[in-house]
Design an enzyme around this catalytic site. Structure first.
Site, mmCIF file in Angstrom:
data_model
loop_
_atom_site.group_PDB
_atom_site.id
_atom_site.type_symbol
_atom_site.label_atom_id
_atom_site.label_comp_id
_atom_site.label_asym_id
_atom_site.label_seq_id
_atom_site.Cartn_x
_atom_site.Cartn_y
_atom_site.Cartn_z
ATOM 1 N N SER A 153 -8.391 0.060 3.535
ATOM 2 C CA SER A 153 -8.297 0.772 2.258
ATOM 3 C C SER A 153 -9.694 1.224 1.872
ATOM 4 O O SER A 153 -10.692 0.630 2.325
ATOM 5 C CB SER A 153 -7.755 -0.175 1.174
ATOM 6 N N TYR A 166 -6.991 -8.325 -3.567
ATOM 7 C CA TYR A 166 -6.699 -7.188 -2.673
ATOM 8 C C TYR A 166 -7.989 -6.633 -2.055
ATOM 9 O O TYR A 166 -8.078 -6.450 -0.831
ATOM 10 C CB TYR A 166 -5.971 -6.107 -3.468
HETATM 11 P P1 NAI Z 1 4.519 -0.156 0.663
HETATM 12 O O1 NAI Z 1 4.735 -1.181 -0.365
HETATM 13 O O2 NAI Z 1 5.351 1.068 0.688
HETATM 14 O O3 NAI Z 1 4.577 -0.804 2.117
HETATM 15 C C1 NAI Z 1 4.156 -2.116 2.405
HETATM 16 C C2 NAI Z 1 5.011 -2.631 3.533
HETATM 17 O O4 NAI Z 1 4.569 -3.951 3.909
HETATM 18 C C3 NAI Z 1 6.483 -2.755 3.145
HETATM 19 O O5 NAI Z 1 7.292 -2.321 4.222
HETATM 20 C C4 NAI Z 1 6.653 -4.244 2.918
HETATM 21 O O6 NAI Z 1 7.967 -4.700 3.072
HETATM 22 C C5 NAI Z 1 5.724 -4.767 4.012
HETATM 23 N N1 NAI Z 1 5.410 -6.185 3.879
HETATM 24 C C6 NAI Z 1 5.012 -6.848 2.781
HETATM 25 N N2 NAI Z 1 4.865 -8.154 3.053
HETATM 26 C C7 NAI Z 1 5.176 -8.321 4.358
HETATM 27 C C8 NAI Z 1 5.198 -9.434 5.221
HETATM 28 N N3 NAI Z 1 4.869 -10.665 4.794
HETATM 29 N N4 NAI Z 1 5.564 -9.248 6.513
HETATM 30 C C9 NAI Z 1 5.928 -8.005 6.963
HETATM 31 N N5 NAI Z 1 5.897 -6.916 6.177
HETATM 32 C C10 NAI Z 1 5.526 -7.073 4.889
HETATM 33 O O7 NAI Z 1 2.977 0.261 0.513
HETATM 34 P P2 NAI Z 1 2.040 1.207 1.414
HETATM 35 O O8 NAI Z 1 1.227 1.969 0.497
HETATM 36 O O9 NAI Z 1 2.824 1.910 2.428
HETATM 37 O O10 NAI Z 1 1.105 0.119 2.096
HETATM 38 C C11 NAI Z 1 0.906 0.014 3.504
HETATM 39 C C12 NAI Z 1 -0.511 -0.419 3.786
HETATM 40 O O11 NAI Z 1 -1.409 0.609 3.375
HETATM 41 C C13 NAI Z 1 -0.945 -1.688 3.060
HETATM 42 O O12 NAI Z 1 -1.739 -2.490 3.938
HETATM 43 C C14 NAI Z 1 -1.800 -1.153 1.930
HETATM 44 O O13 NAI Z 1 -2.763 -2.097 1.522
HETATM 45 C C15 NAI Z 1 -2.440 0.040 2.595
HETATM 46 N N6 NAI Z 1 -2.997 1.036 1.697
HETATM 47 C C16 NAI Z 1 -2.184 1.753 0.844
HETATM 48 C C17 NAI Z 1 -2.718 2.721 0.040
HETATM 49 C C18 NAI Z 1 -1.932 3.551 -0.898
HETATM 50 O O14 NAI Z 1 -2.531 4.221 -1.730
HETATM 51 N N7 NAI Z 1 -0.608 3.562 -0.806
HETATM 52 C C19 NAI Z 1 -4.172 2.998 0.070
HETATM 53 C C20 NAI Z 1 -4.919 2.159 0.949
HETATM 54 C C21 NAI Z 1 -4.337 1.232 1.738
HETATM 55 C C1 BGC Z 2 -4.120 0.603 -3.146
HETATM 56 C C2 BGC Z 2 -3.477 1.632 -4.044
HETATM 57 C C3 BGC Z 2 -4.525 2.515 -4.671
HETATM 58 C C4 BGC Z 2 -5.458 3.071 -3.633
HETATM 59 C C5 BGC Z 2 -6.639 3.839 -4.256
HETATM 60 C C6 BGC Z 2 -5.003 1.299 -2.158
HETATM 61 O O1 BGC Z 2 -5.606 0.373 -1.303
HETATM 62 O O2 BGC Z 2 -3.103 -0.153 -2.472
HETATM 63 O O3 BGC Z 2 -2.740 0.969 -5.074
HETATM 64 O O4 BGC Z 2 -3.896 3.592 -5.353
HETATM 65 O O5 BGC Z 2 -6.003 2.030 -2.854
HETATM 66 O O6 BGC Z 2 -7.274 3.110 -5.271
#
Ligand code: NAI
Ligand code: BGC
Length: 268
Positions: A153, A166
């Protein structure tokens, strides 16, 4: 995608039934890879991703496992290797937020996030690396023995008040990724991170789902749009392919300029 750069390769994407992981899994499939769609809840959403990948012409398999549990991660890799013979690409993507002011943050909130975001990536990276080393290079598939992509991130470098658990987990992912990359380069294994900015997914709905929230968020994004899972997916396909051979130990920021300190455009 006309040029299938990942033809025949086998990928595992954690947390692949939602948001970024879903986008990455579908894009890897379109690029020719078979894809394990890992999930922890909602088997139906995982099966939908599997069906999408299959309808695009690649094989896919949904496997339930909690990435923070060693026995479940080991069982998931065993199931994949039993089914497809090996693994070529890991995208350690699963992640969560449990936000709280620092002085209010409970040990459970701290531990939950560290266990999934950091320990979960460690467990998956270790299993993938063990298999890459056992198998070695298959020149028919790739010039490297395996590729790991950690989903980090912008908060691996941007401190984040109210999200100390986080941001700490992502800072840890960065140092873990670089240390693994340093250790495994000699084995021809490439290890990199993608560091997304704000991507519209369920993890941050409150940050973009009203006009007011969106306007506030755009102040932090010089490129003036909120990211989409596809922005990350294209970067993941490239980092997984031999087109990025010679790149290891790098964190690729895909953030519309969020890490450029936009507040300094007129200040300082
Ligand atoms: P999301 O909430 O849509 O996806 C997260 C996924 O991880 C879901 O499929 C959830 O079920 C799964 N998960 C949670 N706990 C778990 C476990 N114990 N075992 C297996 N799977 C598990 O959110 P998003 O945004 O798609 O997040 C994906 C990755 O991207 C995360 O690592 C997040 O930190 C990272 N990220 C997201 C950003 C954003 O702005 N959406 C920005 C920077 C990083
Ligand atoms: C976080 C989001 C956030 C983004 C930018 C990600 O790592 O999961 O919630 O919007 O960073 O701040």
């Amino acid at each position: 995608m006309s040029h299938k750069v990942l033809t025949g390769q086998r990928a595992l994407v954690t947390g692949a039934n939602s948001g970024i992981g879903k986008g990455v899994a579908i894009a890897l499939g379109k690029a020719g890879a078979k894809v394990v769609v890992n999930y922890i809840s909602s088997e139906e959403r995982a099966n939908n991703v599997v069906e999408t990948i299959k309808s695009n012409g690649s094989d896919a398999l949904a496997i339930r496992a909690d990435v923070s549990k060693e026995d479940q991660v080991e069982a998931m890799f065993k199931q994949m290797i039993d089914a497809w013979g090996s693994i070529d690409i890991l995208v350690a993507n699963a992640g969560v937020q449990r936000d709280a002011d620092f002085t209010e943050m409970t040990l459970d909130q701290w531990q939950f996030v560290i266990d999934i975001n950091l320990t979960g990536q460690f467990l998956c990276c270790r299993e993938a690396a063990r298999e890459f080393i056992r198998r070695g290079i298959d020149p028919e598939l790739s010039c490297s023995a395996g590729k790991i992509i950690c989903m980090s991130s912008v908060h691996e470098v941007i401190p984040w008040a109210g999200h100390v658990n986080y941001a700490t987990s992502k800072g840890g992912v960065n140092m873990m990724m670089q240390s693994i990359a340093q250790e495994l380069a000699v084995k021809k294994i490439r290890v990199n991170s993608i560091s997304p900015g704000a991507i519209a997914t369920p993890i941050n709905t409150n940050a973009w789902n009203t006009p007011e929230a969106e306007a506030e968020l755009l102040k932090l994004i010089p490129y003036q749009r909120i990211g989409k899972p596809e922005d990350i997916a294209r970067a993941a396909v490239w980092l997984a392919s031999d087109d990025s051979d010679y790149i290891t130990g790098t964190s690729l920021f895909v953030d519309g300029g969020m890490t450029l300190y936009p507040g300094f455009r007129e200040g300082g």
